[in-house]
Write an enzyme that holds these catalytic residues in place. Sequence first.
Site, mmCIF file in Angstrom:
data_model
loop_
_atom_site.group_PDB
_atom_site.id
_atom_site.type_symbol
_atom_site.label_atom_id
_atom_site.label_comp_id
_atom_site.label_asym_id
_atom_site.label_seq_id
_atom_site.Cartn_x
_atom_site.Cartn_y
_atom_site.Cartn_z
ATOM 1 N N SER A 116 43.897 42.491 28.441
ATOM 2 C CA SER A 116 43.519 41.966 29.755
ATOM 3 C C SER A 116 43.197 43.057 30.770
ATOM 4 C CB SER A 116 44.631 41.048 30.250
ATOM 5 O OG SER A 116 44.244 40.418 31.433
ATOM 6 N N HIS A 117 44.003 43.145 31.810
ATOM 7 C CA HIS A 117 43.741 44.052 32.922
ATOM 8 C C HIS A 117 44.377 45.422 32.712
ATOM 9 C CE1 HIS A 117 47.338 41.715 33.191
ATOM 10 N NE2 HIS A 117 47.889 42.695 33.866
ATOM 11 N N ASP A 160 38.372 41.289 35.526
ATOM 12 C CA ASP A 160 39.235 42.231 34.807
ATOM 13 C C ASP A 160 38.707 42.557 33.408
ATOM 14 O OD1 ASP A 160 39.813 39.803 33.569
ATOM 15 O OD2 ASP A 160 41.891 40.403 33.147
ATOM 16 N N THR A 182 55.058 31.371 35.331
ATOM 17 C CA THR A 182 53.944 32.308 35.206
ATOM 18 C C THR A 182 53.417 32.302 33.777
ATOM 19 O OG1 THR A 182 54.751 33.723 36.952
ATOM 20 C CG2 THR A 182 53.359 34.762 35.293
ATOM 21 N N ARG A 242 58.167 42.433 40.040
ATOM 22 C CA ARG A 242 57.226 41.819 40.978
ATOM 23 C C ARG A 242 58.017 41.078 42.053
ATOM 24 N NH1 ARG A 242 52.791 43.054 38.301
ATOM 25 N NH2 ARG A 242 52.363 42.341 36.177
ATOM 26 N N GLU A 265 46.756 30.986 39.837
ATOM 27 C CA GLU A 265 47.904 31.876 39.839
ATOM 28 C C GLU A 265 47.664 33.005 40.831
ATOM 29 O OE1 GLU A 265 50.246 32.348 35.959
ATOM 30 O OE2 GLU A 265 48.174 32.624 35.384
ATOM 31 N N SER A 267 48.222 35.943 40.366
ATOM 32 C CA SER A 267 47.819 37.142 39.648
ATOM 33 C C SER A 267 46.299 37.171 39.428
ATOM 34 C CB SER A 267 48.560 37.231 38.322
ATOM 35 O OG SER A 267 48.416 36.023 37.591
ATOM 36 N N LYS A 305 42.023 30.982 32.176
ATOM 37 C CA LYS A 305 41.484 31.200 33.503
ATOM 38 C C LYS A 305 40.133 31.885 33.341
ATOM 39 C CE LYS A 305 44.541 35.195 34.170
ATOM 40 N NZ LYS A 305 45.364 35.100 32.964
ATOM 41 N N ASP A 343 39.185 41.524 30.339
ATOM 42 C CA ASP A 343 38.713 40.477 29.430
ATOM 43 C C ASP A 343 38.045 39.318 30.156
ATOM 44 O OD1 ASP A 343 41.150 39.722 30.553
ATOM 45 O OD2 ASP A 343 41.648 38.420 28.876
ATOM 46 N N LYS A 369 46.026 38.248 20.785
ATOM 47 C CA LYS A 369 46.529 36.963 21.261
ATOM 48 C C LYS A 369 45.950 35.842 20.422
ATOM 49 C CE LYS A 369 44.990 35.081 25.199
ATOM 50 N NZ LYS A 369 44.917 34.534 26.567
ATOM 51 N N ASP A 389 39.011 37.165 32.589
ATOM 52 C CA ASP A 389 39.623 35.917 33.043
ATOM 53 C C ASP A 389 40.157 35.989 34.472
ATOM 54 O OD1 ASP A 389 41.726 37.535 32.369
ATOM 55 O OD2 ASP A 389 42.691 36.115 30.984
ATOM 56 N N ARG A 390 40.272 37.209 35.029
ATOM 57 C CA ARG A 390 40.760 37.322 36.406
ATOM 58 C C ARG A 390 39.598 37.512 37.381
ATOM 59 N NH1 ARG A 390 46.310 40.783 36.715
ATOM 60 N NH2 ARG A 390 47.445 39.507 35.216
HETATM 61 C C1 G6P Z 1 48.523 37.214 32.216
HETATM 62 C C2 G6P Z 1 48.543 35.727 32.070
HETATM 63 C C3 G6P Z 1 48.660 35.095 33.425
HETATM 64 C C4 G6P Z 1 49.845 35.631 34.169
HETATM 65 C C5 G6P Z 1 49.768 37.121 34.242
HETATM 66 C C6 G6P Z 1 50.937 37.756 34.969
HETATM 67 O O1 G6P Z 1 47.360 37.607 32.866
HETATM 68 O O2 G6P Z 1 47.390 35.276 31.427
HETATM 69 O O3 G6P Z 1 48.706 33.721 33.279
HETATM 70 O O4 G6P Z 1 49.907 35.115 35.459
HETATM 71 O O5 G6P Z 1 49.656 37.629 32.947
HETATM 72 O O6 G6P Z 1 51.847 38.252 34.115
HETATM 73 P P1 G6P Z 1 53.061 39.177 34.493
HETATM 74 O O7 G6P Z 1 54.126 38.686 33.557
HETATM 75 O O8 G6P Z 1 52.637 40.590 34.271
HETATM 76 O O9 G6P Z 1 53.402 38.921 35.951
HETATM 77 ZN ZN ZN Z 2 42.663 39.158 31.786
#
Ligand code: G6P
Ligand code: ZN
Length: 541
Positions: free
Chosen positions: A111-112, A275, A342, A494, A361, A363, A374, A277, A124, A279-280
């Site tokens: 992801s990010h 991001d 989350t 967080r 979310e 995030s 997402k 991949d 995944k 999705d963000r």
């Molecule tokens: C990934 C998931 C999200 C989630 C995010 C935060 O991106 O796909 O759905 O909100 O992680 O995760 P974390 O556990 O790092 O706060």
């Molecule tokens: Zn991502």
Amino acid sequence: MTRHATQPIDGQKPGTSGLRKKTRVFMQPNYLENFVQSTVDAIGGLRGKTLVLGGDGRYFGREAASTILKMAAANGAARVIVGQGALLSTPAASNLIRQRQADGGIILSASHNPGGPDEDFGVKYNSANGGPAPESITSAIHKRTQEISEYHLLDAADPDLDSLGETPLGEMTVEVVDPVSAYADLMEMIFDFNALRDVFKSGFRMRMDSMCAITGPYAVEIFENRLGAPAGTVTHGTPLPDFGGMHPDPNPTWAHELMDEMMGEDAPDFGAASDGDGDRNMILGAGTYVSPSDSFAVLAANAHLVPGYKDGLKGVARSMPTSAAADRVAEALGLDCYETPTGWKFFGNLMDAGRVSLCGEESFGTGSDHVREKDGLWAVLMWLNILAARKMSVAEIMADHFARYGRNYYSRHDYEALPTEQAEAMLGDLRSRLGELKGTQVEGLTVESSDEFSYTDPVDGSVAEGQGFRILFEGGSRVVLRLSGTGTEGATLRVYLERYAPGPDGLDHDPQEALSPIIRATEALVGIRERTGREKPDVIT
Ligand code: G6P
Ligand code: ZN
């Protein structure tokens, strides 16, 4: 010979979103193979099944895709649909699984998180609904990794991942598809592309920062080719194995080039980033930053202006740490509003059951039931379509939204790479005091209640416990604390801060100032600075 003996490897426990580790960990002998075979075993094998496979282009993605194809063939899969060059954004993979009625998919991404030989990699599994596997499956995968003794891998040359079309691999068919077109077609069905073309024709200026990650080709196709935005609208548009050294997380800290441009003189009308991949998303106007929780609320309030949602929404859902801004919209529109832990996987059941259309979310994740992930570019197109329909700027839309619903001042403070034991001890201590906090007065605030969030899925009754600490203050302010489930180094704490201002006055403060009493109260109650020695958070969103 397709059978290979192996032994369990410690620590193969999927987190918030799949298994994420340092790339070199994944490159160790049998590491990827063990995890993939455990996944295959946990879902009841692959015999006769069709899978979708692709990833965000990060370092080791291609090699991993070849290995997985050979494993799928040796495990009896009928077909694997793979994005050309082993590329697929996460939402595009979700779409393909659904559209092609595949039995599931494997997404290669962290992801990010940054990519490269010394950075992160991830694997995944998504189910047949196109969404991340639920916890029942991820725990079964983890269990299997602890007892695995062999994996299956076809002894064959690496398959060609670049030529479109079908080729056999053993008994299996490998189908290489254009990663972009099906997704771009789906977007064209949801949004008013004619209206958007007119917007760009009229001179509207947009900057889309793809951060050298997967959305580049998608964004060029959608914004520049199909919608006629000028060439150069998409920046950092070529996916690179190390994301060009960027940290592909669309937030003000990591997307600072875009931030500088949008906050500077002669800023474009609209700015967005996505991001690793895809999705963000982060949304910006000229001189305006839209927090993800607010962005989600604005999308919920205006979705009916977008053709794909013209009949209204079924309901909305947000993760618990996300602000309650969307709840106020749901209340006004008479919609059900769900609060989940989350992790996007918790939205899947609600969407499958037809209870919600939009999910969000804090995030930087927003999406709808068009896929089961997402979707960064979808969110950008939602905003574009709303801007086109309302003929207002981002700043005007935000001011109007706050005036109507009040403002949930919101910020997240992250403390990264803390020693795991220290972070766990700090939260363990908080847990032991949670019951006694009620009534405590601190920094002019009074604790109204405090608990640890647990969630019972209203569709299948499954229970997720220990999903974050909540301290609510009288008057609607709150702080939430939890440890990240996506980090690969130590523990990331967080801290989610929120304060509601009903208006009409006091709607345009700086969020950090508006939240300062809660920040101080949190320090007094939890002692983050005192216990970690950190003077300030590493990332503020
Ligand atoms: C990934 C998931 C999200 C989630 C995010 C935060 O991106 O796909 O759905 O909100 O992680 O995760 P974390 O556990 O790092 O706060
Ligand atoms: Zn991502």
